[in-house]
Design a protein around this motif. Structure first.
Motif, PDB file in Angstrom:
ATOM      1  N   ILE A   1       0.818  -1.216   0.000  1.00  0.00           N
ATOM      2  CA  ILE A   1       0.000   0.000   0.000  1.00  0.00           C
ATOM      3  C   ILE A   1       0.852   1.266   0.000  1.00  0.00           C
ATOM      4  CG2 ILE A   1      -0.329  -0.060   2.521  1.00  0.00           C
ATOM      5  CD1 ILE A   1      -3.022   1.005   0.031  1.00  0.00           C
ATOM      6  N   THR A   2       2.004   1.213   0.729  1.00  0.00           N
ATOM      7  CA  THR A   2       2.888   2.378   0.775  1.00  0.00           C
ATOM      8  C   THR A   2       3.346   2.776  -0.623  1.00  0.00           C
ATOM      9  OG1 THR A   2       3.752   1.442   2.802  1.00  0.00           O
ATOM     10  CG2 THR A   2       4.958   3.281   1.874  1.00  0.00           C
ATOM     11  N   TYR A   3       3.746   1.767  -1.387  1.00  0.00           N
ATOM     12  CA  TYR A   3       4.275   2.068  -2.713  1.00  0.00           C
ATOM     13  C   TYR A   3       3.163   2.424  -3.693  1.00  0.00           C
ATOM     14  CZ  TYR A   3       8.492   0.162  -0.673  1.00  0.00           C
ATOM     15  OH  TYR A   3       9.555  -0.054   0.144  1.00  0.00           O
ATOM     16  N   ILE A   4       2.010   1.745  -3.552  1.00  0.00           N
ATOM     17  CA  ILE A   4       0.881   2.070  -4.429  1.00  0.00           C
ATOM     18  C   ILE A   4       0.521   3.543  -4.266  1.00  0.00           C
ATOM     19  CG2 ILE A   4      -1.579   1.691  -4.817  1.00  0.00           C
ATOM     20  CD1 ILE A   4      -0.133  -0.610  -5.909  1.00  0.00           C
ATOM     21  N   LYS A   5       0.466   3.975  -2.997  1.00  0.00           N
ATOM     22  CA  LYS A   5       0.146   5.390  -2.735  1.00  0.00           C
ATOM     23  C   LYS A   5       1.144   6.291  -3.448  1.00  0.00           C
ATOM     24  CE  LYS A   5      -2.055   5.557   1.814  1.00  0.00           C
ATOM     25  NZ  LYS A   5      -1.652   5.579   3.225  1.00  0.00           N
ATOM     26  N   MET A   6       2.418   5.900  -3.351  1.00  0.00           N
ATOM     27  CA  MET A   6       3.441   6.744  -3.971  1.00  0.00           C
ATOM     28  C   MET A   6       3.316   6.752  -5.492  1.00  0.00           C
ATOM     29  SD  MET A   6       7.376   6.318  -4.301  1.00  0.00           S
ATOM     30  CE  MET A   6       7.626   5.849  -2.650  1.00  0.00           C
ATOM     31  N   PHE A   7       3.003   5.565  -6.058  1.00  0.00           N
ATOM     32  CA  PHE A   7       2.833   5.524  -7.514  1.00  0.00           C
ATOM     33  C   PHE A   7       1.719   6.466  -7.940  1.00  0.00           C
ATOM     34  CE2 PHE A   7       4.459   0.886  -7.669  1.00  0.00           C
ATOM     35  CZ  PHE A   7       5.747   1.359  -7.618  1.00  0.00           C
ATOM     36  N   ILE A   8       0.628   6.475  -7.159  1.00  0.00           N
ATOM     37  CA  ILE A   8      -0.499   7.340  -7.518  1.00  0.00           C
ATOM     38  C   ILE A   8      -0.079   8.802  -7.424  1.00  0.00           C
ATOM     39  CG2 ILE A   8      -2.812   8.081  -6.802  1.00  0.00           C
ATOM     40  CD1 ILE A   8      -3.295   5.147  -5.949  1.00  0.00           C
ATOM     41  N   LYS A   9       0.596   9.142  -6.308  1.00  0.00           N
ATOM     42  CA  LYS A   9       1.042  10.524  -6.114  1.00  0.00           C
ATOM     43  C   LYS A   9       1.963  10.942  -7.250  1.00  0.00           C
ATOM     44  CE  LYS A   9       3.700  11.280  -2.564  1.00  0.00           C
ATOM     45  NZ  LYS A   9       4.093  11.121  -1.157  1.00  0.00           N
TER      46      LYS A   9
ATOM     47  N   ILE B   1       8.485   7.947  -8.339  1.00  0.00           N
ATOM     48  CA  ILE B   1       8.957   6.594  -8.645  1.00  0.00           C
ATOM     49  C   ILE B   1      10.460   6.587  -8.928  1.00  0.00           C
ATOM     50  CG2 ILE B   1       8.676   4.608 -10.181  1.00  0.00           C
ATOM     51  CD1 ILE B   1       5.797   5.399 -10.571  1.00  0.00           C
ATOM     52  N   GLY B   2      10.928   7.639  -9.595  1.00  0.00           N
ATOM     53  CA  GLY B   2      12.355   7.751  -9.885  1.00  0.00           C
ATOM     54  C   GLY B   2      13.191   7.724  -8.613  1.00  0.00           C
ATOM     55  N   ASN B   3      12.738   8.427  -7.575  1.00  0.00           N
ATOM     56  CA  ASN B   3      13.465   8.412  -6.308  1.00  0.00           C
ATOM     57  C   ASN B   3      13.477   7.017  -5.706  1.00  0.00           C
ATOM     58  OD1 ASN B   3      11.917  11.255  -6.340  1.00  0.00           O
ATOM     59  ND2 ASN B   3      13.914  11.480  -5.391  1.00  0.00           N
ATOM     60  N   LEU B   4      12.331   6.330  -5.812  1.00  0.00           N
ATOM     61  CA  LEU B   4      12.221   4.998  -5.216  1.00  0.00           C
ATOM     62  C   LEU B   4      13.211   4.040  -5.877  1.00  0.00           C
ATOM     63  CD1 LEU B   4      10.672   3.198  -3.222  1.00  0.00           C
ATOM     64  CD2 LEU B   4       9.149   2.602  -5.084  1.00  0.00           C
ATOM     65  N   ILE B   5      13.274   4.097  -7.206  1.00  0.00           N
ATOM     66  CA  ILE B   5      14.203   3.205  -7.918  1.00  0.00           C
ATOM     67  C   ILE B   5      15.639   3.547  -7.542  1.00  0.00           C
ATOM     68  CG2 ILE B   5      15.072   2.525 -10.180  1.00  0.00           C
ATOM     69  CD1 ILE B   5      12.307   2.843 -11.288  1.00  0.00           C
ATOM     70  N   LYS B   6      15.933   4.835  -7.537  1.00  0.00           N
ATOM     71  CA  LYS B   6      17.287   5.264  -7.188  1.00  0.00           C
ATOM     72  C   LYS B   6      17.648   4.777  -5.780  1.00  0.00           C
ATOM     73  CE  LYS B   6      19.563   9.329  -5.748  1.00  0.00           C
ATOM     74  NZ  LYS B   6      19.252  10.677  -5.295  1.00  0.00           N
TER      75      LYS B   6
END
Lengths: 332, 261, 285
Positions: free
Chosen positions: C60-68, C237-242
């Motif tokens: 859910i944490t990441y889904i929220k971020m993807f939406i944002k 998402i770019g930050n998350l991958i990095k």
């Protein structure tokens, strides 16, 4: 498909050191903004050794680069404490022979024999830094000596933090009286709640140049590296540097020689050069990190003792880092 | 009249938006303060200092070396490939058509690390050459795609006509195909060039020891702050490109005028 | 003749085969391979098969971020369209010389280092930066506006950096419309709105979609903009991958997100094709 994968694996495993390099050079990877370029030029002129100098801005960047490159591409690197531990574990760095170093005696023994490399078999200290609270006393008069003081709602949008998840989540753990490297789920959850409270007061996370925020009066409080705070103080005398009483992070960057280095002799020469009294002083005059030599000491002994006593190293916490990672994604 | 005023205003506003930060950057190259923070006074010393900064000059030369060679190679391969993909049927064509979009959409950091791993796998020594190779890798798709937009059914018709009249393959390509796809080739090359000039992440991972490019050099400075001599260099690059572009426009305008007559 | 033909074919097809297999397929297979591996506690890779990286994406944490992250990218894309479309329509009414000049000028900011340009924005947008100082001195506002270290800063940065990717395709598609058709329609009594709806819009839709994809995809990945102009307070998402590659040392998870992004792109392109777009327009200016 399968064959390709097998090939990939096989080729990643195969290794073995090749011969000494014939060229008179040394390949160095160091933190950005850590050694003035003039010092490198002087070294090249003095010894005739060409320094191929590259930079990185995080330990993991260094790890990615070294672990994906061919053996022997790099000679000298400057990993921090926990990365030394990790690199020893992965057999990525060589043992250091202190007999090669004339200026070894200049190293301040206070920084030797640290937990991550008990007998300094693999690494020698280069520079150190601690996280501190910097306060602009022109605008903030309240007493600030712990992280919990930062929660005051008066400081809305008035704080800058280092953009580093281990330091910041670690800070939230320290504020709740836990260890900075705690991996207990519930403790980290408490830390997260604390950070969400603090978040209202945070204007920005910046690991590149948080001092700029203080210098331009964008914010009045920062949890930043001490060198950044000192530079900010040079611009604005009324910036006070506070060592939080709940504890703080210490980061010690070290000389290390990469496994299979092809220019070992030159790497030793470069280390020896940087350990020289006059040279070492020059480095910390330009970049005010904590000097780890006897001659170049730039902190009062009392202060240094206090720093070493109350600080904690960031430690390798293995896969528990995913807990920190998730907290980070939640507060942002 | 009033309508015209608003129309012009719109154009001007867009250009102000595009150029505002660049004007600031040029102004700050005359800033006497070492830090890029407050404007403290006018000076030309950074322009002088620039020429004493051998590392900066070296990285500047490297950058253009990489940009020019990678653009040249990727433009040639990209153009040939676009034509080949358009004209011929060959094994894996469908797969290739899909795969060439991947470098456009994949995050740079992922491409950078995976390219580094491939080079290590092939035992390539990291150097300026590997940077060039990587830039070629991410530029070719842009060239292929922009050349393709200019390849139309008409090209094929002309081509067949020429061939019926006995023209050789080489002549057909040189005299019929190349002129019609030239706009696509040029825009593809421009794109490749600008992407190469600006790349940090992929260059970082695929650079060898000591092969610094300008973006890498700038990236290594962000902790202490970018010094004004970098601003000075950027200003010089900007003014040169500006002059080149302007003369291009003038030449083309003359052409248009001639055609109109 | 036959021999020459086949040699020609070889010259025109062999390089792209080599290129695709070595510089695209091999790196891609490596990422795909990594995305099914596990990471060990030292940040190394354990070569055992797992789907957990992909399952982890749906936390859910990441889904929220993807939406944002997607919302920010959609907003940036939308603003780019709002700027580019009127710009192109106005440019159409100008002479060939001005059209030529303007399309070239758009490229100029592109030729400077993006990091330095972003620093230019900091000087402009800061609390006591140029814009705030000008507005306060002219009496328009009394307290400085918060123009950066928030969503506004990110949007400004994204729109600025990616605007040329929208401007160029939109301009080229709008400028390509044949004036004769519009004149003919007008002669037949079509209103301005009808001309726009029935002639201009359909012919330029591919340019807009083309630009949108070229803006949207980087807008979920450009981490340096959120880091610098967003004050690092918002993750995309770019930050998350990095972070997976350079902080958390979890390359398999980072690879899985990258593969996920590639799949999303393929889906977007499929939608584009279904809407009747030409594949080749993508990325081609």
């Amino acid at each position: 498909m399968k064959k390709i994968i097998v090939l990939l694996i096989v080729l990643f495993i195969i290794c073995g050191c090749s011969n000494e390099n014939v060229k008179n050079e040394v390949n160095v990877l160091n933190w950005s903004s850590y050694i003035p370029y003039s010092i490198i030029d002087d070294f090249e002129r003095e010894t005739g050794i060409k320094v191929n100098y590259g930079t990185y801005s995080s330990n993991e960047e260094l790890l990615a680069k070294i672990s994906s490159s061919n053996e022997g591409v790099y000679d000298l690197i400057f990993p921090s404490d926990y990365m030394i531990d990790l690199m020893i574990g992965k057999d990525m760095i060589e043992k250091i022979d202190i007999k090669e170093l004339e200026n070894f005696k200049n190293i301040n023994p206070m920084f030797l024999n640290q937990d991550f490399d008990k007998n300094n078999e693999y690494s020698l200290p280069f520079l150190a830094a601690t996280s501190v609270i910097a306060v602009n006393r022109n605008n903030i008069k309240d007493e600030i000596n712990s992280y919990n003081d930062l929660l005051n709602s008066k400081y809305k949008n008035n704080i800058v933090l280092i953009d580093d998840q281990r330091i910041i989540v670690g800070m939230s753990l320290l504020a709740n009286n836990y260890d900075m490297n705690d991996i207990d789920k519930n403790h980290i959850e408490e830390g997260k709640k604390w950070l969400l409270k603090l978040n209202n007061n945070v204007k920005a996370f910046d690991s590149d140049s948080p001092k700029t925020f203080l210098i331009t009066n964008e914010v009045d409080i920062g949890v930043i590296w001490n060198a950044e705070a000192i530079i900010a103080k040079n611009y604005n005398k009324n910036i006070e540097i506070v060592y939080p009483k709940d504890g703080f992070a210490l980061s010690l960057d070290n000389y290390a020689i990469v496994k299979c280095s092809r220019n070992k002799k030159n790497a030793y020469k470069f280390i020896d050069y940087l350990l020289r009294e006059d040279i070492n002083k020059k480095i910390t005059e330009e970049y005010p990190y904590i000097n780890t030599t006897i001659s170049g000491i730039n902190m009062k002994t009392e202060e240094l003792l206090n720093v070493l006593k109350n600080s904690t190293y960031v430690k390798n916490i293995g896969s528990s880092i995913s807990l920190y990672d998730k907290v980070w994604a939640q507060i942002k | 009249m009033k309508n015209n005023f608003f129309k012009n205003l719109l154009l001007i506003l867009v250009f102000i938006f595009l150029f505002l930060p660049i004007i600031v950057l040029i102004i700050y190259s005359f800033n006497s303060s070492q830090m890029n923070i407050l404007f403290e006074g006018f000076t030309l010393k950074w322009y002088k200092e620039l020429f004493n900064n051998t590392d900066l000059i070296e990285s500047f030369i490297n950058t253009f070396l990489v940009a020019i060679s990678s653009t040249a190679i990727s433009t040639i391969i990209g153009t040939i490939s676009a034509y080949g993909l358009y004209k011929y049927d060959f094994p894996f064509k469908k797969i290739i058509n899909g795969l060439i979009y991947i470098p456009i959409v994949i995050p740079e950091i992922v491409l950078g690390i995976s390219l580094l791993s491939v080079y290590t796998l092939m035992k390539l020594e990291l150097s300026l050459m590997t940077i060039i190779l990587s830039h070629i890798a991410f530029s070719i798709p842009f060239v292929i795609v922009s050349v393709r937009t200019t390849l139309t059914k008409e090209t094929i018709t002309y081509e067949e006509a020429a061939r019926d009249l006995g023209a050789s393959n080489y002549r057909v390509f040189k005299d019929i195909v190349l002129p019609t796809i030239m706009p696509g080739v040029i825009s593809g090359a421009t794109l490749a060039f600008t992407l190469s000039l600006d790349d940090v992440v992929i260059s970082y991972f695929t650079a060898g020891p000591g092969s610094n490019t300008l973006p890498l050099y700038i990236y290594s400075m962000i902790k202490t702050g970018i010094t004004p001599d970098v601003n000075a260099l950027t200003s010089i690059i900007l003014i040169i490109t500006f002059i080149i572009l302007l003369s291009l426009v003038i030449i083309q305008s003359r052409k248009i005028r001639k055609e109109a007559i | 003749m036959k021999k020459e033909q086949s040699m020609f074919k070889f010259i025109f097809t062999f390089p792209v085969l080599v290129y695709t297999f070595i510089l695209i397929l091999l790196p891609l297979l490596y990422i795909l391979f990594l995305s099914f591996c596990k990471s060990d506690s030292y940040g190394g890779i354990i070569y055992t098969f797992t789907l957990s990286n992909y399952l982890n994406i749906f936390d859910i944490t990441y889904i929220k971020m993807f939406i944002k992250s997607s919302l920010i990218a959609i907003l940036a894309t939308f603003i780019c369209i709002l700027i580019s479309y009127p710009f192109a329509l106005v440019l159409r009414t100008k002479s060939k010389h001005i059209q030529n000049l303007c399309t070239k000028l758009i490229m100029v900011p592109f030729l400077t280092n993006s990091l330095i340009r972003t620093y230019g924005w900091i000087i402009l947008l800061r609390k006591n930066g140029i814009i705030n100082t000008a507005l306060i001195n002219s009496g328009i506002i009394y307290t400085p506006l918060s123009l950066m270290y928030n969503r506004i800063g990110i949007i400004i940065g994204m729109v600025y950096t990616l605007l040329p990717f929208m401007l160029l395709p939109v301009c080229s598609s709008v400028l390509e419309i044949d004036n004769n058709i519009i004149e003919a329609a007008k002669d037949l009594g079509a209103s301005k709105i009808q001309v726009f709806k029935n002639i201009i819009l359909p012919q330029t839709l591919s340019g807009v979609f083309n630009g949108s994809l070229m803006v949207f995809m980087p807008a979920i990945g450009y981490f340096f903009i959120t880091d610098i102009l967003g004050g690092g307070k918002i993750m995309i998402i770019g930050n998350l991958i990095k972070n997976q590659f350079l902080t958390a040392r979890n390359w398999p998870f980072g690879s899985a997100i990258a593969i996920f992004l590639i799949i999303i792109t393929i889906i977007l392109i499929k939608i584009y094709k279904r809407l009747g777009g030409k594949m080749d327009d993508l990325g081609g200016f």
